[in-house]
Design a protein around this motif. Structure first.
Motif, PDB file in Angstrom:
ATOM      1  N   LYS A 197       0.856  -1.190   0.000  1.00 18.97           N
ATOM      2  CA  LYS A 197       0.000   0.000   0.000  1.00 18.97           C
ATOM      3  C   LYS A 197       0.889   1.237   0.000  1.00 18.97           C
ATOM      4  O   LYS A 197       1.970   1.231   0.602  1.00 18.97           O
ATOM      5  CB  LYS A 197      -0.924   0.000   1.219  1.00 18.97           C
ATOM      6  N   GLN A 198       0.408   2.280  -0.661  1.00 16.87           N
ATOM      7  CA  GLN A 198       1.245   3.480  -0.768  1.00 16.87           C
ATOM      8  C   GLN A 198       0.410   4.742  -0.574  1.00 16.87           C
ATOM      9  O   GLN A 198      -0.803   4.753  -0.816  1.00 16.87           O
ATOM     10  CB  GLN A 198       1.952   3.531  -2.134  1.00 16.87           C
ATOM     11  N   ARG A 199       1.071   5.798  -0.130  1.00 15.87           N
ATOM     12  CA  ARG A 199       0.466   7.133  -0.060  1.00 15.87           C
ATOM     13  C   ARG A 199       1.577   8.160   0.093  1.00 15.87           C
ATOM     14  O   ARG A 199       2.702   7.829   0.491  1.00 15.87           O
ATOM     15  CB  ARG A 199      -0.543   7.252   1.079  1.00 15.87           C
ATOM     16  N   VAL A 200       1.252   9.400  -0.227  1.00 15.75           N
ATOM     17  CA  VAL A 200       2.199  10.500  -0.077  1.00 15.75           C
ATOM     18  C   VAL A 200       1.949  11.164   1.263  1.00 15.75           C
ATOM     19  O   VAL A 200       0.817  11.535   1.584  1.00 15.75           O
ATOM     20  CB  VAL A 200       2.065  11.522  -1.222  1.00 15.75           C
ATOM     21  N   LEU A 201       3.007  11.300   2.047  1.00 18.90           N
ATOM     22  CA  LEU A 201       2.904  12.002   3.321  1.00 18.90           C
ATOM     23  C   LEU A 201       3.275  13.464   3.102  1.00 18.90           C
ATOM     24  O   LEU A 201       3.207  13.977   2.003  1.00 18.90           O
ATOM     25  CB  LEU A 201       3.820  11.338   4.354  1.00 18.90           C
ATOM     26  N   ASP A 202       3.695  14.123   4.131  1.00 13.76           N
ATOM     27  CA  ASP A 202       3.987  15.550   4.049  1.00 13.76           C
ATOM     28  C   ASP A 202       5.262  15.842   3.262  1.00 13.76           C
ATOM     29  O   ASP A 202       6.255  15.117   3.360  1.00 13.76           O
ATOM     30  CB  ASP A 202       4.125  16.098   5.481  1.00 13.76           C
ATOM     31  N   ASP A 203       5.208  16.914   2.471  1.00 13.58           N
ATOM     32  CA  ASP A 203       6.419  17.513   1.884  1.00 13.58           C
ATOM     33  C   ASP A 203       7.246  16.528   1.062  1.00 13.58           C
ATOM     34  O   ASP A 203       8.455  16.418   1.231  1.00 13.58           O
ATOM     35  CB  ASP A 203       7.273  18.118   3.009  1.00 13.58           C
ATOM     36  N   ARG A 209       3.824   0.521   2.588  1.00 14.37           N
ATOM     37  CA  ARG A 209       3.615  -0.484   3.629  1.00 14.37           C
ATOM     38  C   ARG A 209       3.454  -1.848   2.982  1.00 14.37           C
ATOM     39  O   ARG A 209       2.605  -2.037   2.112  1.00 14.37           O
ATOM     40  CB  ARG A 209       2.396  -0.170   4.477  1.00 14.37           C
ATOM     41  N   ILE A 210       4.289  -2.791   3.395  1.00 12.87           N
ATOM     42  CA  ILE A 210       4.165  -4.169   2.938  1.00 12.87           C
ATOM     43  C   ILE A 210       3.525  -4.974   4.061  1.00 12.87           C
ATOM     44  O   ILE A 210       4.072  -5.072   5.160  1.00 12.87           O
ATOM     45  CB  ILE A 210       5.536  -4.768   2.552  1.00 12.87           C
ATOM     46  N   THR A 211       2.352  -5.528   3.791  1.00 12.53           N
ATOM     47  CA  THR A 211       1.605  -6.252   4.826  1.00 12.53           C
ATOM     48  C   THR A 211       2.081  -7.691   4.969  1.00 12.53           C
ATOM     49  O   THR A 211       2.045  -8.261   6.052  1.00 12.53           O
ATOM     50  CB  THR A 211       0.114  -6.236   4.507  1.00 12.53           C
ATOM     51  N   GLN A 212       2.513  -8.288   3.848  1.00 12.02           N
ATOM     52  CA  GLN A 212       2.991  -9.665   3.857  1.00 12.02           C
ATOM     53  C   GLN A 212       3.763  -9.902   2.560  1.00 12.02           C
ATOM     54  O   GLN A 212       3.451  -9.312   1.529  1.00 12.02           O
ATOM     55  CB  GLN A 212       1.821 -10.649   3.952  1.00 12.02           C
ATOM     56  N   PHE A 213       4.773 -10.747   2.623  1.00 12.86           N
ATOM     57  CA  PHE A 213       5.583 -11.020   1.434  1.00 12.86           C
ATOM     58  C   PHE A 213       4.981 -12.178   0.648  1.00 12.86           C
ATOM     59  O   PHE A 213       5.036 -13.336   1.083  1.00 12.86           O
ATOM     60  CB  PHE A 213       7.029 -11.320   1.838  1.00 12.86           C
ATOM     61  N   GLN A 214       4.376 -11.844  -0.492  1.00 11.57           N
ATOM     62  CA  GLN A 214       3.731 -12.828  -1.347  1.00 11.57           C
ATOM     63  C   GLN A 214       4.511 -12.971  -2.654  1.00 11.57           C
ATOM     64  O   GLN A 214       5.471 -12.234  -2.911  1.00 11.57           O
ATOM     65  CB  GLN A 214       2.288 -12.402  -1.633  1.00 11.57           C
ATOM     66  N   LYS A 222       6.878  -2.200  -7.321  1.00 13.85           N
ATOM     67  CA  LYS A 222       7.197  -1.356  -8.477  1.00 13.85           C
ATOM     68  C   LYS A 222       5.996  -0.513  -8.885  1.00 13.85           C
ATOM     69  O   LYS A 222       6.130   0.684  -9.184  1.00 13.85           O
ATOM     70  CB  LYS A 222       7.657  -2.232  -9.643  1.00 13.85           C
ATOM     71  N   ARG A 223       4.806  -1.113  -8.900  1.00  9.72           N
ATOM     72  CA  ARG A 223       3.598  -0.351  -9.254  1.00  9.72           C
ATOM     73  C   ARG A 223       3.319   0.740  -8.224  1.00  9.72           C
ATOM     74  O   ARG A 223       2.909   1.856  -8.582  1.00  9.72           O
ATOM     75  CB  ARG A 223       2.403  -1.298  -9.375  1.00  9.72           C
ATOM     76  N   ALA A 224       3.521   0.419  -6.957  1.00  6.28           N
ATOM     77  CA  ALA A 224       3.295   1.413  -5.901  1.00  6.28           C
ATOM     78  C   ALA A 224       4.262   2.586  -6.041  1.00  6.28           C
ATOM     79  O   ALA A 224       3.882   3.746  -5.859  1.00  6.28           O
ATOM     80  CB  ALA A 224       3.445   0.759  -4.529  1.00  6.28           C
ATOM     81  N   MET A 225       5.517   2.301  -6.369  1.00 11.57           N
ATOM     82  CA  MET A 225       6.504   3.366  -6.565  1.00 11.57           C
ATOM     83  C   MET A 225       6.125   4.251  -7.750  1.00 11.57           C
ATOM     84  O   MET A 225       6.262   5.482  -7.699  1.00 11.57           O
ATOM     85  CB  MET A 225       7.890   2.767  -6.786  1.00 11.57           C
ATOM     86  N   LYS A 235      11.164  13.161  -2.064  1.00  8.64           N
ATOM     87  CA  LYS A 235      12.400  13.577  -1.409  1.00  8.64           C
ATOM     88  C   LYS A 235      12.915  12.509  -0.446  1.00  8.64           C
ATOM     89  O   LYS A 235      14.071  12.527  -0.052  1.00  8.64           O
ATOM     90  CB  LYS A 235      12.179  14.878  -0.654  1.00  8.64           C
ATOM     91  N   GLY A 236      12.033  11.622  -0.044  1.00  7.76           N
ATOM     92  CA  GLY A 236      12.399  10.565   0.887  1.00  7.76           C
ATOM     93  C   GLY A 236      11.311   9.513   0.889  1.00  7.76           C
ATOM     94  O   GLY A 236      10.197   9.739   0.403  1.00  7.76           O
ATOM     95  N   LEU A 237      11.622   8.345   1.443  1.00  9.62           N
ATOM     96  CA  LEU A 237      10.688   7.218   1.401  1.00  9.62           C
ATOM     97  C   LEU A 237      10.724   6.458   2.718  1.00  9.62           C
ATOM     98  O   LEU A 237      11.793   6.172   3.262  1.00  9.62           O
ATOM     99  CB  LEU A 237      11.072   6.289   0.248  1.00  9.62           C
ATOM    100  N   VAL A 238       9.523   6.141   3.230  1.00  8.43           N
ATOM    101  CA  VAL A 238       9.378   5.288   4.407  1.00  8.43           C
ATOM    102  C   VAL A 238       8.896   3.920   3.940  1.00  8.43           C
ATOM    103  O   VAL A 238       7.880   3.817   3.249  1.00  8.43           O
ATOM    104  CB  VAL A 238       8.372   5.860   5.419  1.00  8.43           C
ATOM    105  N   LEU A 239       9.631   2.865   4.300  1.00  5.61           N
ATOM    106  CA  LEU A 239       9.205   1.495   4.031  1.00  5.61           C
ATOM    107  C   LEU A 239       8.779   0.885   5.364  1.00  5.61           C
ATOM    108  O   LEU A 239       9.606   0.639   6.241  1.00  5.61           O
ATOM    109  CB  LEU A 239      10.349   0.690   3.413  1.00  5.61           C
ATOM    110  N   ASP A 240       7.490   0.668   5.526  1.00  6.81           N
ATOM    111  CA  ASP A 240       6.925   0.221   6.796  1.00  6.81           C
ATOM    112  C   ASP A 240       6.795  -1.301   6.798  1.00  6.81           C
ATOM    113  O   ASP A 240       5.963  -1.873   6.081  1.00  6.81           O
ATOM    114  CB  ASP A 240       5.557   0.878   7.014  1.00  6.81           C
TER     115      ASP A 240
END
Length: 439
Positions: A197-203, A209-214, A222-225, A235-240
């Protein structure tokens, strides 16, 4: 042949064929003229005890138990004595494992929860039979086909909703604003659940977010990116990876590879030669922007492979708390079309040679979960309080500030990750400007 006759004598009182006992014990029957393999002597005394216990249960237990059931229970007992992750997969468990790893199943396409004994629709998944049939978020399902769901376990309700693609299920729904319950017929289809799942946060900070490795997690990433990059200049990326229990090893390699240009990702060691493997980065990484990986005590297995690889290769800052510490590899060995053995066959190691087993990944920056309450620093008068002040002239700035405050109050670890990425982005910008000035 002498060993075979000994086993036959043990099996004869039980009415079991000798071939079965040989299979259970790992023995090999060969022709007399074939070269004898070098094998360890079988523990005949323990085998004798096993057969005696088997016979006593068959004859003396208070209720009759089939031979098949006793043998399956014996298999479970053998595996229970190994480690928590080795297990015997019966048809239902084997099918469930295949569903989790593939991310595909025949069903309706809705996320549900239990509320007051009924099934509440959290959300219908986009482009699925449930959404197309008109099921809406907030609907209360009171019947699945002819079966009332009140008092039903959620897992049982989910099992009823799943089924072969093309089959129909009538949902009886109570919807706010409707006087009478609605009956909606939904035709099941193959549902594919995206694991990213993906979304843009601030700035300009992206969030994945990867919920499970399938099996398809690498492609989902790649599609999420692509979606994130289409929305904003990152400018930066969080991988949860928090509370991610793991999954398919290959998917963990694909995700790590997406953020690396070269280098070792993970290697495994086991007793057999085919369990000793190495995985290296093979393709150009998706992005080179600063990366923060969030982990916690629920991050296990494949999640730890990704965090360990990106940490050892200096590609990401790992933030959060120590991970779960599951550093073993399970291999699924099919026994029949419906049954399988999930057996621990190796340990995995990070690029620097760390075994994660019972240790976990230690974050670079330790940030515990916390609840914070933000408050203003006082009743000071600001420009915006003055009558007739000029407007800023830019839209959305207040929304961005509000969103960051909400994240600070609801997810402190994510808030800290955003702060770190902002700092890294600023440092990177300063470095680039300095380089330009020198040129």
């Amino acid at each position: 042949m002498k060993l075979t006759k000994q086993l036959a004598s043990l099996c004869k009182p039980l009415g079991l064929p000798c071939l079965l006992s040989m299979s259970l014990l790992g023995g090999v029957v060969q022709a007399e003229d074939a070269p004898a393999p070098v094998v360890k002597p079988l523990p005949l005394e323990e085998i004798r005890v096993f057969t005696e216990v088997f016979d006593r249960i068959r004859q003396d237990y208070v209720e009759q138990v089939s031979d098949e059931q006793l043998l399956e229970d014996a298999i479970r007992g053998m595996l229970a004595g190994l480690d928590p992750h080795s297990t015997y997969l019966e048809p239902s468990a084997f099918s469930e494992l295949q569903t989790h790893t593939s991310g595909e199943f025949g069903g309706l396409g809705i996320e549900v929860g239990m509320e007051d004994g009924f099934v509440r629709v959290i959300t219908p998944i986009d482009d699925t039979p449930a959404q197309k049939a008109g099921v809406k978020a907030g609907d209360l399902i009171i019947k699945l086909g002819d079966q009332a769901v009140q008092g039903m376990d959620l897992n049982d309700a989910v099992e009823l909703m799943r089924g072969p693609a093309g089959s129909e299920l009538v949902l009886t729904i109570v919807r706010e604003g409707e006087e009478k319950p609605l009956e909606i017929t939904v035709v099941r289809d193959v549902i594919r659940v995206a694991s990213v799942k993906q979304r843009v946060l601030d700035d300009g900070i992206g969030y994945l977010r990867i919920t499970q490795f399938q099996v398809n997690t690498g492609n989902d990433l790649k599609r999420a990116m692509e979606k994130l990059e289409a929305e904003t200049e990152l400018k930066g990326l969080v991988l949860d990876l928090r509370n991610n229990p793991g999954g398919v090893l290959r998917a963990a390699v694909d995700v790590s590879d997406a953020f690396m240009d070269e280098g070792l990702i993970v290697y495994t060691k086991g007793r057999k030669a085919n369990s000793e493997l190495q995985y290296k980065a093979t393709s150009e990484r998706l992005t080179d922007i600063p990366l923060v990986v969030l982990i916690n005590q629920g991050s296990a297995s494949a999640s730890e492979i990704v965090a360990g690889a990106l940490q050892d290769q200096g590609r990401a800052v790992i933030m959060g708390v120590d991970s779960f510490g599951k550093g073993s590899v399970q291999t699924v060995l099919p026994l029949t079309k419906e049954r399988a053995l999930k057996l621990t066959t190796a340990r995995y190691f990070t690029p620097s040679g760390r075994s994660i087993q019972a240790q976990g990944i230690k974050p670079d920056i330790y940030v515990a979960e916390a609840e914070i309450k933000l408050r203003e620093s006082g009743n000071f008068i600001k420009e915006s309080d003055l009558s007739g002040h000029l407007e800023n002239g830019e839209d959305g700035s207040e929304d961005a500030v509000t969103d960051v405050r909400r994240i600070a109050e609801t997810d402190y670890q994510l808030y800290e990750a955003i702060g770190l990425l902002r700092g890294l982005a600023i440092a990177r910008k300063v470095t680039e400007k300095a380089a330009d000035n020198q040129n």
